[in-house]
Design an enzyme around this catalytic site. Structure first.
Site, PDB file in Angstrom:
ATOM      1  N   LYS A  77       0.849  -1.187   0.000  1.00 54.73           N
ATOM      2  CA  LYS A  77       0.000   0.000   0.000  1.00 54.73           C
ATOM      3  C   LYS A  77       0.882   1.233   0.000  1.00 54.73           C
ATOM      4  O   LYS A  77       1.731   1.392   0.882  1.00 54.73           O
ATOM      5  CB  LYS A  77      -0.853  -0.034   1.264  1.00 54.73           C
ATOM      6  CG  LYS A  77      -1.658   1.199   1.431  1.00 54.73           C
ATOM      7  CD  LYS A  77      -2.366   1.212   2.746  1.00 54.73           C
ATOM      8  CE  LYS A  77      -3.154   2.493   2.830  1.00 54.73           C
ATOM      9  NZ  LYS A  77      -3.642   2.764   4.162  1.00 54.73           N
TER      10      LYS A  77
HETATM   11  P1  FBP Z   1      -6.869   7.398   4.058  1.00 56.69           P
HETATM   12  O1  FBP Z   1      -7.635   6.875   2.866  1.00 56.69           O
HETATM   13  O2  FBP Z   1      -7.768   8.011   5.090  1.00 56.69           O
HETATM   14  O3  FBP Z   1      -5.740   8.290   3.622  1.00 56.69           O
HETATM   15  O4  FBP Z   1      -6.277   6.134   4.771  1.00 56.69           O
HETATM   16  C1  FBP Z   1      -5.117   5.536   4.343  1.00 56.69           C
HETATM   17  C2  FBP Z   1      -4.088   5.578   5.424  1.00 56.69           C
HETATM   18  O5  FBP Z   1      -2.973   4.811   5.072  1.00 56.69           O
HETATM   19  C3  FBP Z   1      -4.561   5.095   6.778  1.00 56.69           C
HETATM   20  O6  FBP Z   1      -4.468   3.710   6.913  1.00 56.69           O
HETATM   21  C4  FBP Z   1      -3.654   5.870   7.685  1.00 56.69           C
HETATM   22  O7  FBP Z   1      -4.237   6.107   8.919  1.00 56.69           O
HETATM   23  C5  FBP Z   1      -3.523   7.161   6.970  1.00 56.69           C
HETATM   24  O8  FBP Z   1      -3.641   6.903   5.611  1.00 56.69           O
HETATM   25  C6  FBP Z   1      -2.229   7.862   7.274  1.00 56.69           C
HETATM   26  O9  FBP Z   1      -2.292   9.086   6.650  1.00 56.69           O
HETATM   27  P2  FBP Z   1      -1.138  10.143   6.798  1.00 56.69           P
HETATM   28  O10 FBP Z   1       0.085   9.430   6.371  1.00 56.69           O
HETATM   29  O11 FBP Z   1      -1.544  11.234   5.848  1.00 56.69           O
HETATM   30  O12 FBP Z   1      -1.106  10.551   8.221  1.00 56.69           O
END
Ligand code: FBP
Length: 306
Positions: free
Chosen positions: A204
């Site tokens: 991811k």
């Molecule tokens: P989102 O679709 O809300 O961006 O979620 C994906 C994610 O990887 C979450 O699992 C994680 O909490 C978040 O993004 C972390 O986001 P950031 O790196 O911007 O703090």
């Protein structure tokens, strides 16, 4: 359940895995409206850890309830639901067997000044809760990256022995990366490749921008250019970095934005050969009906209908 040729082909790419891990990958790939296509949409809800409860849930207060999130993932016909221990435990009996779950086994929080994550779950927890996979974040570029990678090595080996799949969030950040660098195409590809090298089944990353950031890589990208202005070409470059497509790669949604930008991103992921999206805030921060519509539109794109 009969596997589709596409899913059989994907499973064949994981040459070292035991039947348990392959069955769990198949569960994820054969669930929801995208079952059998090799594409996936997953709901991740670890933002309560990462950003705090109000920033995550205040805009759609129903989402404070863990059952709301399970229902959202199930009713939208998603492939899987990913969350930290407490969140999965809070719906474990009600939703046992309803949707594949991914136990997020490390977490960060916004009160920390370091780019690191604590291990907050175990493989035993994942097995006890009937999860299909563990999820683990690494921050390539952070001062703690090597410890995180070593933690991942141990947990991934244990998970694979137990017949679970391993999903790796690979988010570059740290002292040598500015905001542009964190999502630059070359850095995203590098992060995705490291996750593949660490043995991830599903990788991811954030959708890459058109920037090329690492000084040492600029000459290579000049000599062997990627059409950086084209979203699909950028995704295709990330897919290449994931063992030329032999590892599944999904892209995160980011902060809540207009539906159009998310759908544009899904079209690029689809056209570039990515395996789908893992969308949190853009799903659970919208009112339920709006979220269901947006997720359905994304799924249609991955089905090649839109
Ligand atoms: P989102 O679709 O809300 O961006 O979620 C994906 C994610 O990887 C979450 O699992 C994680 O909490 C978040 O993004 C972390 O986001 P950031 O790196 O911007 O703090």
């Amino acid at each position: 359940m009969k596997l589709t040729p596409q899913v059989k082909k994907i499973l064949s790419w994981y040459e070292s895995d035991n039947p348990g891990t392959k069955a769990n990958l198949a569960r994820i790939l054969m669930t929801g409206r995208l079952r059998g296509t090799g594409r996936m949409v997953i709901l991740p809800v670890d933002q309560g850890f990462e950003h705090g409860p109000a920033r995550s849930f205040a805009s759609n207060a129903a989402a404070y309830d863990p059952h709301y999130l399970f229902d959202l993932a199930i009713d939208a016909g998603l492939n899987a639901y990913a969350a930290p221990l407490g969140m999965i435990e809070a719906g474990a009996s009600t939703y046992a067997g309803c949707i594949p779950t991914i136990l997020k086994v490390n977490s960060s929080n916004s009160l920390s000044t370091t780019k690191d994550q604590a291990v907050t779950g175990t493989v035993a927890d994942a097995l006890r809760l009937g999860c299909s996979a563990i999820g683990f974040t690494i921050y390539p570029g952070s001062e703690y990256q090597f410890e995180m990678m070593e933690e991942l090595r141990e947990l991934a080996a244990e998970a694979k022995d137990a017949g679970l799949a391993v999903v790796v969030w690979s988010y570059p950040r740290g002292p040598m990366l500015d905001k542009v660098g964190e999502t630059a195409l070359d850095i995203c590809a590098y992060a995705a490749h490291m996750a593949a090298l660490m043995g991830a089944h599903i990788i991811k990353v954030k959708p890459p921008t058109d920037a090329i950031s690492l000084e040492a890589a600029k000459k290579t990208y000049k000599d062997f250019p990627v059409e950086v202005s084209d979203g699909a070409a950028r995704i295709a470059h990330i897919v290449k970095a994931c063992f030329n497509g032999r590892r599944l790669v999904v892209f995160s949604g980011g902060e809540t934005a207009g539906a159009d930008s998310l759908l544009t991103s899904a079209r690029a992921i689809h056209a570039g050969g990515g395996n789908g999206s893992i969308v949190g805030r853009n799903a659970f921060q919208r009112p339920r009906e709006e979220a269901l519509k947006l997720l359905s539109d994304m799924i249609d794109i991955y089905k090649g209908k839109a």
